[in-house]
Design a protein around this motif. Structure first.
Motif, PDB file in Angstrom:
ATOM      1  N   GLN A 217       0.776  -1.251  -0.431  1.00 57.73           N
ATOM      2  CA  GLN A 217       0.235   0.083   0.467  1.00 57.73           C
ATOM      3  C   GLN A 217       0.745   1.259   0.227  1.00 57.73           C
ATOM      4  OE1 GLN A 217      -3.030   0.016   2.735  1.00 57.73           O
ATOM      5  NE2 GLN A 217      -3.584  -1.551   2.012  1.00 57.73           N
ATOM      6  N   ASP A 218       1.888   1.228  -0.467  1.00 56.80           N
ATOM      7  CA  ASP A 218       2.529   2.232  -0.823  1.00 56.80           C
ATOM      8  C   ASP A 218       2.206   2.653  -1.959  1.00 56.80           C
ATOM      9  OD1 ASP A 218       4.870   2.024   1.462  1.00 56.80           O
ATOM     10  OD2 ASP A 218       5.735   0.419  -0.032  1.00 56.80           O
ATOM     11  N   VAL A 219       1.959   4.235  -2.093  1.00 54.59           N
ATOM     12  CA  VAL A 219       1.220   4.859  -3.268  1.00 54.59           C
ATOM     13  C   VAL A 219       1.855   5.944  -4.296  1.00 54.59           C
ATOM     14  CG1 VAL A 219      -0.494   6.033  -2.063  1.00 54.59           C
ATOM     15  CG2 VAL A 219      -0.958   5.042  -4.349  1.00 54.59           C
ATOM     16  N   ILE A 220       1.402   6.406  -5.383  1.00 58.79           N
ATOM     17  CA  ILE A 220       2.052   7.291  -5.508  1.00 58.79           C
ATOM     18  C   ILE A 220       0.237   7.995  -6.167  1.00 58.79           C
ATOM     19  CG2 ILE A 220       3.671   8.478  -7.808  1.00 58.79           C
ATOM     20  CD1 ILE A 220       5.650   6.035  -7.014  1.00 58.79           C
ATOM     21  N   HIS A 221       0.616   9.069  -5.886  1.00 58.19           N
ATOM     22  CA  HIS A 221      -0.636  10.071  -6.105  1.00 58.19           C
ATOM     23  C   HIS A 221       0.602  10.799  -7.781  1.00 58.19           C
ATOM     24  CE1 HIS A 221      -2.698   8.867  -2.952  1.00 58.19           C
ATOM     25  NE2 HIS A 221      -1.705   9.142  -2.554  1.00 58.19           N
ATOM     26  N   ARG A 222      -0.598  11.900  -8.807  1.00 59.40           N
ATOM     27  CA  ARG A 222      -0.087  13.075  -9.877  1.00 59.40           C
ATOM     28  C   ARG A 222      -0.488  13.379  -9.639  1.00 59.40           C
ATOM     29  NH1 ARG A 222      -0.834   9.186 -14.662  1.00 59.40           N
ATOM     30  NH2 ARG A 222      -2.252  10.892 -15.185  1.00 59.40           N
ATOM     31  N   ALA A 223      -0.177  14.760  -9.776  1.00 60.97           N
ATOM     32  CA  ALA A 223      -0.532  16.961  -9.826  1.00 60.97           C
ATOM     33  C   ALA A 223      -0.267  16.975 -11.280  1.00 60.97           C
ATOM     34  CB  ALA A 223      -0.632  17.215  -8.434  1.00 60.97           C
ATOM     35  N   VAL A 224      -0.748  18.263 -11.968  1.00 65.43           N
ATOM     36  CA  VAL A 224      -0.240  18.674 -12.827  1.00 65.43           C
ATOM     37  C   VAL A 224      -0.639  20.236 -13.031  1.00 65.43           C
ATOM     38  CG1 VAL A 224       0.044  18.192 -15.865  1.00 65.43           C
ATOM     39  CG2 VAL A 224      -0.522  15.930 -14.245  1.00 65.43           C
ATOM     40  N   GLY A 225       0.363  21.383 -13.400  1.00 62.69           N
ATOM     41  CA  GLY A 225       0.321  22.153 -13.152  1.00 62.69           C
ATOM     42  C   GLY A 225       1.118  22.830 -14.092  1.00 62.69           C
ATOM     43  N   LYS A 226       0.806  24.375 -13.450  1.00 59.83           N
ATOM     44  CA  LYS A 226       1.442  25.487 -14.327  1.00 59.83           C
ATOM     45  C   LYS A 226       3.730  24.942 -14.336  1.00 59.83           C
ATOM     46  CE  LYS A 226      -1.518  28.719 -15.368  1.00 59.83           C
ATOM     47  NZ  LYS A 226      -1.904  30.381 -15.921  1.00 59.83           N
ATOM     48  N   ALA A 227       3.698  24.552 -12.642  1.00 59.15           N
ATOM     49  CA  ALA A 227       5.395  23.785 -12.086  1.00 59.15           C
ATOM     50  C   ALA A 227       5.410  22.439 -12.863  1.00 59.15           C
ATOM     51  CB  ALA A 227       5.002  24.168 -11.106  1.00 59.15           C
ATOM     52  N   GLY A 228       4.435  21.920 -13.637  1.00 60.74           N
ATOM     53  CA  GLY A 228       4.762  20.214 -14.402  1.00 60.74           C
ATOM     54  C   GLY A 228       3.895  19.246 -13.846  1.00 60.74           C
ATOM     55  N   ILE A 229       4.505  17.962 -13.726  1.00 58.48           N
ATOM     56  CA  ILE A 229       4.411  16.980 -13.057  1.00 58.48           C
ATOM     57  C   ILE A 229       4.889  16.824 -11.499  1.00 58.48           C
ATOM     58  CG2 ILE A 229       3.711  14.975 -13.053  1.00 58.48           C
ATOM     59  CD1 ILE A 229       4.194  14.674 -16.126  1.00 58.48           C
ATOM     60  N   VAL A 230       4.808  16.764 -10.515  1.00 64.00           N
ATOM     61  CA  VAL A 230       4.796  16.273  -9.641  1.00 64.00           C
ATOM     62  C   VAL A 230       4.113  14.510  -9.253  1.00 64.00           C
ATOM     63  CG1 VAL A 230       4.641  17.345  -6.825  1.00 64.00           C
ATOM     64  CG2 VAL A 230       4.932  18.899  -9.345  1.00 64.00           C
ATOM     65  N   LEU A 231       5.050  14.128  -8.668  1.00 63.01           N
ATOM     66  CA  LEU A 231       4.678  12.762  -8.143  1.00 63.01           C
ATOM     67  C   LEU A 231       4.672  12.929  -6.585  1.00 63.01           C
ATOM     68  CD1 LEU A 231       6.906  10.664 -10.912  1.00 63.01           C
ATOM     69  CD2 LEU A 231       4.383  11.383 -10.295  1.00 63.01           C
ATOM     70  N   VAL A 232       3.776  12.739  -6.280  1.00 60.78           N
ATOM     71  CA  VAL A 232       4.098  12.783  -5.223  1.00 60.78           C
ATOM     72  C   VAL A 232       3.640  11.269  -3.896  1.00 60.78           C
ATOM     73  CG1 VAL A 232       2.743  13.376  -2.129  1.00 60.78           C
ATOM     74  CG2 VAL A 232       2.551  15.176  -4.203  1.00 60.78           C
ATOM     75  N   ALA A 233       4.010  10.935  -2.554  1.00 67.24           N
ATOM     76  CA  ALA A 233       4.563   9.621  -2.930  1.00 67.24           C
ATOM     77  C   ALA A 233       4.752   9.059  -1.366  1.00 67.24           C
ATOM     78  CB  ALA A 233       5.583   8.832  -3.420  1.00 67.24           C
ATOM     79  N   GLU A 234       3.695   8.092  -0.612  1.00 67.62           N
ATOM     80  CA  GLU A 234       2.977   8.478   0.570  1.00 67.62           C
ATOM     81  C   GLU A 234       3.507   6.601   1.324  1.00 67.62           C
ATOM     82  OE1 GLU A 234      -0.672   9.347   2.324  1.00 67.62           O
ATOM     83  OE2 GLU A 234      -1.283   8.769  -0.002  1.00 67.62           O
ATOM     84  N   GLY A 235       4.666   6.396   1.661  1.00 63.50           N
ATOM     85  CA  GLY A 235       4.439   4.412   2.348  1.00 63.50           C
ATOM     86  C   GLY A 235       5.916   4.250   3.244  1.00 63.50           C
ATOM     87  N   ASN A 236       6.306   3.936   2.319  1.00 63.51           N
ATOM     88  CA  ASN A 236       8.124   3.846   3.072  1.00 63.51           C
ATOM     89  C   ASN A 236       8.946   3.999   1.966  1.00 63.51           C
ATOM     90  OD1 ASN A 236      10.322   1.269   2.307  1.00 63.51           O
ATOM     91  ND2 ASN A 236       9.559   1.301   4.526  1.00 63.51           N
TER      92      ASN A 236
ATOM     93  N   LEU B  43       9.310   3.372  -2.514  1.00 66.53           N
ATOM     94  CA  LEU B  43       9.270   4.029  -2.730  1.00 66.53           C
ATOM     95  C   LEU B  43       9.716   5.176  -3.690  1.00 66.53           C
ATOM     96  CD1 LEU B  43       7.221   6.454  -0.356  1.00 66.53           C
ATOM     97  CD2 LEU B  43       6.250   5.256  -1.879  1.00 66.53           C
ATOM     98  N   LYS B  44      11.347   4.944  -3.412  1.00 68.34           N
ATOM     99  CA  LYS B  44      11.925   5.161  -4.462  1.00 68.34           C
ATOM    100  C   LYS B  44      11.993   4.532  -6.361  1.00 68.34           C
ATOM    101  CE  LYS B  44      15.160   7.325  -1.466  1.00 68.34           C
ATOM    102  NZ  LYS B  44      16.338   6.852  -0.258  1.00 68.34           N
ATOM    103  N   SER B  45      12.076   3.250  -5.800  1.00 66.82           N
ATOM    104  CA  SER B  45      11.946   2.435  -6.988  1.00 66.82           C
ATOM    105  C   SER B  45      10.666   2.614  -8.234  1.00 66.82           C
ATOM    106  CB  SER B  45      12.253   1.052  -6.861  1.00 66.82           C
ATOM    107  OG  SER B  45      11.001   0.508  -5.949  1.00 66.82           O
ATOM    108  N   MET B  46      10.059   2.678  -6.997  1.00 63.14           N
ATOM    109  CA  MET B  46       8.643   2.925  -7.736  1.00 63.14           C
ATOM    110  C   MET B  46       8.371   4.727  -8.763  1.00 63.14           C
ATOM    111  SD  MET B  46       5.889   1.937  -4.877  1.00 63.14           S
ATOM    112  CE  MET B  46       4.453   2.377  -5.719  1.00 63.14           C
TER     113      MET B  46
END
Length: 226
Positions: free
Chosen positions: A116-135, A139-142
């Motif tokens: 249940q380590d998870v990655i969310h994605r947000a897209v805006g004028k800053a570009g793409i932001v991958l937000v990860a929560e968990g171990n 998460l680094k490899s994910m």
């Protein structure tokens, strides 16, 4: 019409009172800070009013602006308190991202593993932001795998990654919104839309899952992380 407004006001006041009580449990100084902001704002405008010989006009203006400043400060501290209470809870990052504000398109759970380590994605004028929560170690490899997957279609777009947590090089959940808003804006609005359209082709975890119609089968498991 008057009855409707009368019934709505107690509801709003009750909601404000409940929000204050909730915030007070986490932020014991919220009352003093909000009051100080109001008093200082009103005092400054009133002093200017006496200085330029218009105390009544500046006093009224100061009162209005003091009330506005108090509302803004209280809202910000209440928001931080609410996010602070979500610290460590699964899905907390997605809840924060959904409230970042206009100009951001959020896709929760674009990647997840069996832990249940998870990655969310947000897209805006800053570009793409991958937000990860968990171990963090998993998460680094994910994150690397998700970046590689996106690079096929959005190689020209800046990608930021954030791991939510309280450890080194991590961002606390209550500071996540501020972190995103501080990122430099490099994409015009039209390109943000184009990036979103291209990323939709990748789908997300929920849209890629082969969920059959009808009742959920017993013993169904989450797919393995990429």
């Amino acid at each position: 019409m008057a009855r409707k407004e009368t019934s709505e006001n107690p509801g709003r006041l009750k909601q404000i009172a409940l929000t204050y009580k909730m915030t007070k449990k986490v932020d014991s100084k919220v009352g003093l800070v909000v009051a100080a902001v109001g008093i200082v704002t009103f005092g400054v405008f009133l002093a200017i009013g006496f200085w330029i010989d218009h105390p009544i006009f500046l006093g009224i203006l100061g009162f209005v602006l003091a009330f506005l400043a108090m509302a803004i400060v209280f809202g910000r501290r209440a928001e931080r308190a609410a996010f602070g209470q979500m610290e460590g809870q699964p899905g907390a990052a997605a809840a924060v991202l959904e409230n970042v504000g206009r100009g951001w398109s959020v896709t929760p759970a674009v990647a997840m593993n069996r832990s249940q380590d998870v990655i969310h994605r947000a897209v805006g004028k800053a570009g793409i932001v991958l937000v990860a929560e968990g171990n963090p170690n998993r998460l680094k490899s994910m994150l690397a795998a998700e970046k590689k997957r996106m690079a096929r279609i959005v190689a020209d777009v800046p990608v930021h990654d954030v791991i939510v947590g309280t450890g080194e090089d991590q961002v606390p959940i209550k500071k996540l919104r501020a972190k995103l808003l501080k990122l430099p804006r490099v994409l015009p609005g039209g390109q943000v839309t184009a990036v979103n359209d291209r990323l939709r082709a990748l789908g997300d975890l929920m849209s890629n899952m082969p969920i059959p119609k009808g009742p959920m089968p017993k013993g169904m498991r989450m797919p393995k992380g990429r």
